[in-house]
Design an enzyme around this catalytic site. Sequence first.
Site, PDB file in Angstrom:
ATOM      1  N   CYS A 197     -31.858  88.197  58.337  1.00 11.48           N
ATOM      2  CA  CYS A 197     -32.119  87.920  57.088  1.00 11.48           C
ATOM      3  C   CYS A 197     -31.772  88.642  55.658  1.00 11.48           C
ATOM      4  O   CYS A 197     -30.934  88.168  54.773  1.00 11.48           O
ATOM      5  CB  CYS A 197     -33.599  87.335  56.876  1.00 11.48           C
ATOM      6  SG  CYS A 197     -33.950  85.956  57.790  1.00 11.48           S
ATOM      7  N   ALA A 250     -34.656  89.245  48.723  1.00 10.67           N
ATOM      8  CA  ALA A 250     -33.796  90.182  47.980  1.00 10.67           C
ATOM      9  C   ALA A 250     -35.213  91.328  47.404  1.00 10.67           C
ATOM     10  O   ALA A 250     -34.736  92.579  47.474  1.00 10.67           O
ATOM     11  CB  ALA A 250     -33.242  89.765  46.844  1.00 10.67           C
TER      12      ALA A 250
HETATM   13  P1  NAD Z   1     -31.270  80.911  64.959  1.00  8.24           P
HETATM   14  O1  NAD Z   1     -29.805  81.426  65.314  1.00  8.24           O
HETATM   15  O2  NAD Z   1     -32.365  81.652  65.995  1.00  8.24           O
HETATM   16  O3  NAD Z   1     -31.317  79.519  65.272  1.00  8.24           O
HETATM   17  C1  NAD Z   1     -30.570  78.405  64.997  1.00  8.24           C
HETATM   18  C2  NAD Z   1     -30.247  77.539  66.020  1.00  8.24           C
HETATM   19  O4  NAD Z   1     -29.493  76.210  65.419  1.00  8.24           O
HETATM   20  C3  NAD Z   1     -29.715  77.786  67.434  1.00  8.24           C
HETATM   21  O5  NAD Z   1     -30.289  77.804  68.461  1.00  8.24           O
HETATM   22  C4  NAD Z   1     -28.216  77.112  67.264  1.00  8.24           C
HETATM   23  O6  NAD Z   1     -27.814  76.630  68.656  1.00  8.24           O
HETATM   24  C5  NAD Z   1     -28.692  75.848  66.620  1.00  8.24           C
HETATM   25  N1  NAD Z   1     -27.475  75.080  65.998  1.00  8.24           N
HETATM   26  C6  NAD Z   1     -26.543  75.422  65.254  1.00  8.24           C
HETATM   27  N2  NAD Z   1     -25.711  74.525  64.828  1.00  8.24           N
HETATM   28  C7  NAD Z   1     -26.558  73.368  65.388  1.00  8.24           C
HETATM   29  C8  NAD Z   1     -26.176  71.931  65.425  1.00  8.24           C
HETATM   30  N3  NAD Z   1     -24.967  71.432  64.800  1.00  8.24           N
HETATM   31  N4  NAD Z   1     -26.968  71.000  66.028  1.00  8.24           N
HETATM   32  C9  NAD Z   1     -28.005  71.605  66.496  1.00  8.24           C
HETATM   33  N5  NAD Z   1     -28.491  72.803  66.653  1.00  8.24           N
HETATM   34  C10 NAD Z   1     -27.599  73.588  65.919  1.00  8.24           C
HETATM   35  O7  NAD Z   1     -31.540  81.212  63.550  1.00  8.24           O
HETATM   36  P2  NAD Z   1     -33.060  81.419  62.950  1.00  8.24           P
HETATM   37  O8  NAD Z   1     -33.419  82.961  62.867  1.00  8.24           O
HETATM   38  O9  NAD Z   1     -33.895  80.515  63.443  1.00  8.24           O
HETATM   39  O10 NAD Z   1     -32.724  81.028  61.465  1.00  8.24           O
HETATM   40  C11 NAD Z   1     -32.425  79.720  61.128  1.00  8.24           C
HETATM   41  C12 NAD Z   1     -32.269  79.520  59.676  1.00  8.24           C
HETATM   42  O11 NAD Z   1     -33.578  80.022  58.942  1.00  8.24           O
HETATM   43  C13 NAD Z   1     -31.360  80.395  58.925  1.00  8.24           C
HETATM   44  O12 NAD Z   1     -30.814  79.984  57.740  1.00  8.24           O
HETATM   45  C14 NAD Z   1     -32.156  81.813  58.504  1.00  8.24           C
HETATM   46  O13 NAD Z   1     -31.721  82.407  57.572  1.00  8.24           O
HETATM   47  C15 NAD Z   1     -33.555  81.129  57.994  1.00  8.24           C
HETATM   48  N6  NAD Z   1     -34.684  82.023  58.299  1.00  8.24           N
HETATM   49  C16 NAD Z   1     -34.838  82.911  59.392  1.00  8.24           C
HETATM   50  C17 NAD Z   1     -35.887  83.467  59.516  1.00  8.24           C
HETATM   51  C18 NAD Z   1     -35.947  84.477  60.655  1.00  8.24           C
HETATM   52  O14 NAD Z   1     -37.271  85.258  60.724  1.00  8.24           O
HETATM   53  N7  NAD Z   1     -35.295  84.355  61.805  1.00  8.24           N
HETATM   54  C19 NAD Z   1     -37.007  83.558  58.734  1.00  8.24           C
HETATM   55  C20 NAD Z   1     -36.784  82.642  57.550  1.00  8.24           C
HETATM   56  C21 NAD Z   1     -35.751  81.739  57.361  1.00  8.24           C
HETATM   57  C1  UDX Z   2     -38.078  88.783  56.374  1.00  6.14           C
HETATM   58  C2  UDX Z   2     -38.895  88.244  55.477  1.00  6.14           C
HETATM   59  O1  UDX Z   2     -40.077  89.164  55.479  1.00  6.14           O
HETATM   60  C3  UDX Z   2     -39.375  86.800  55.978  1.00  6.14           C
HETATM   61  O2  UDX Z   2     -40.562  86.408  54.702  1.00  6.14           O
HETATM   62  C4  UDX Z   2     -38.413  85.945  55.973  1.00  6.14           C
HETATM   63  O3  UDX Z   2     -38.691  84.703  55.982  1.00  6.14           O
HETATM   64  C5  UDX Z   2     -37.196  86.368  56.973  1.00  6.14           C
HETATM   65  O4  UDX Z   2     -36.818  87.824  56.538  1.00  6.14           O
HETATM   66  P1  UDX Z   2     -37.921  89.581  59.005  1.00  6.14           P
HETATM   67  O5  UDX Z   2     -36.625  89.987  58.941  1.00  6.14           O
HETATM   68  O6  UDX Z   2     -38.394  88.983  60.286  1.00  6.14           O
HETATM   69  O7  UDX Z   2     -38.637  88.798  57.730  1.00  6.14           O
HETATM   70  O8  UDX Z   2     -39.190  90.892  58.947  1.00  6.14           O
HETATM   71  P2  UDX Z   2     -39.729  91.881  57.733  1.00  6.14           P
HETATM   72  O9  UDX Z   2     -41.259  92.303  58.034  1.00  6.14           O
HETATM   73  O10 UDX Z   2     -39.466  91.492  56.566  1.00  6.14           O
HETATM   74  O11 UDX Z   2     -39.025  93.259  58.114  1.00  6.14           O
HETATM   75  C6  UDX Z   2     -37.464  93.331  57.776  1.00  6.14           C
HETATM   76  C7  UDX Z   2     -36.889  94.622  58.032  1.00  6.14           C
HETATM   77  O12 UDX Z   2     -37.500  95.633  57.088  1.00  6.14           O
HETATM   78  C8  UDX Z   2     -37.328  95.404  59.344  1.00  6.14           C
HETATM   79  O13 UDX Z   2     -36.075  96.099  59.928  1.00  6.14           O
HETATM   80  C9  UDX Z   2     -38.310  96.275  58.995  1.00  6.14           C
HETATM   81  O14 UDX Z   2     -38.579  97.366  59.933  1.00  6.14           O
HETATM   82  C10 UDX Z   2     -38.142  96.816  57.604  1.00  6.14           C
HETATM   83  N1  UDX Z   2     -38.980  97.324  56.987  1.00  6.14           N
HETATM   84  C11 UDX Z   2     -40.106  96.380  56.471  1.00  6.14           C
HETATM   85  C12 UDX Z   2     -39.191  98.608  56.691  1.00  6.14           C
HETATM   86  O15 UDX Z   2     -38.257  99.274  56.914  1.00  6.14           O
HETATM   87  N2  UDX Z   2     -40.417  99.025  55.892  1.00  6.14           N
HETATM   88  C13 UDX Z   2     -41.362  98.277  55.342  1.00  6.14           C
HETATM   89  O16 UDX Z   2     -42.119  98.876  54.795  1.00  6.14           O
HETATM   90  C14 UDX Z   2     -41.241  96.905  55.691  1.00  6.14           C
END
Ligand code: NAD
Ligand code: UDX
Length: 459
Positions: free
Chosen positions: A276, A225
Amino acid sequence: MSFDKHIVCIGAGYVGGPSMAVFALKCPTYKITVVDINQDRINAWNSNQLPIFEPGLDDVVLQTRGKNLFFDTDIPLAIKEADIIFVSVNTPTKTFGKGKGKAADLQYVEKVARSILENADRDKIVVEKSTLPVRTAEAIKGILYSNNEKNIRFQVVSNPEFLAEGTAVDDMLDPDRVLIGSEQTEEGLKACQEIISIYEHWVPRDKIITTNLWSSELTKLVANAFLAQRVSSINSISALCEKTGANVSEVAYAIGRDRRIGPKFLRASVGFGGSCFKKDILNLVYIAESYGLPEVAQYWESVVAMNAYQEERFVDRMVSFMFNTVAGKRIAVFGFAFKVNTGDTREAPAIHVCKRLLSEHAQVVVTDPKALDNARLDLKDCEGDLTFAEDPYEAARDAHAIAIITGWDEYKKLDYQKIFDSMAKPAFLVDGCQLLDADQLYDLGFNIISTGRDHKMHA
Ligand code: NAD
Ligand code: UDX
């Protein structure tokens, strides 16, 4: 080979894959198994074409896969073998029922908890790596102990992931901090120590923060946030800059030099995207509402509202300078990924921009170095004149405008004289992220509409 410990991660996505690959690299005596219900995804993790693009990831996976890193779909077996289970499944915004549009959809997490209960036959540490509403550990524990005939002890620990896409491997290798929340009981603290000892393989101990469970769960939502709020703040100022002759890049640089503010996350853009920020803020809003704190909820909701305004404004401003119509005009959209160095397009501002341009009857051609396959999927239901081009020169040919949404480095290196010569005239450069040198491009003949600064039009 026998391993010291067996770590299992359920969920082989953007978080599960890269984080466990780095665990495997840094903890060679641990066996790491990443499981998923999605067979295609697991096949891709086991192939030479990994399911996600992340700089440096191929290398880490190549060094570890088949040695101490394994990808599989046999979830019951993995649960049985595991000492520690990381839960890294998706937690999207609910699209139905109570909390629709705001609350986190916890059905995948709940299914995993039930599967752990069903298949475990000895004590386990269950680690929340997914981003979850504060107090979810209570619900997970409730499920794990709901029918515990086998008399197994489960400890639930929170270890939210802070990696950002595009820099996931570096973020894992050199995190600002690692956060671990646990119950403040003897068993809880022992479980916490188990997780600390994984990270201690490469992360200095003073970067590993330990808290109670609820602080850890809430911190993850609050961190996202705060980051998103900075982007919305600078984007709100970009609108004011466009009206006043101030330049948002100059303003951002100057305020960022104040050490109390700092320089990061002050880049004006078409809006923040990614899976996210929006989801996590809306979740925070929902939680605040649920606890009877409407002022807190409204404050954070405005961050999301500002982001929607920024996306909308980008198209409105473009159409208005292009003589109030883009109908029938070819517009080359440069960059579709939600940020650079990823192929991920979840919540990408480009999705909205393309849909709006199509609704204005523009001919839209999308180019992106990594995200074209996802772009095709995201826009598959759109009506109108929509095409995709690998080559940005081809995308720009005969276009009335180039709209830069994602600031890929390669777009800085293009020959803009050649591009200008191939475009319809007057040629517009609509730069959503102040990627290019507006003055130089103006001198080449482009009309410039750059987010956060005054437009520059040839008479
Ligand atoms: P994603 O959608 O890429 O991956 C999630 C995976 O979980 C999928 O491959 C799905 O098939 C699998 N899945 C769902 N239900 C399942 C089950 N019952 N058993 C086994 N596998 C199952 O999601 P993500 O981007 O990796 O995010 C995962 C979590 O991490 C979310 O809560 C997200 O908010 C958090 N997170 C994401 C990021 C990011 O940059 N993407 C960063 C920090 C935290
Ligand atoms: C974010 C958080 O940074 C990370 O810590 C968390 O675990 C997952 O969510 P991510 O969404 O992968 O990561 O990328 P981030 O670099 O945070 O950018 C998010 C969005 O904000 C992008 O669309 C990026 O282009 C935008 N952004 C970022 C801006 O528009 N301006 C900036 O100065 C920085």
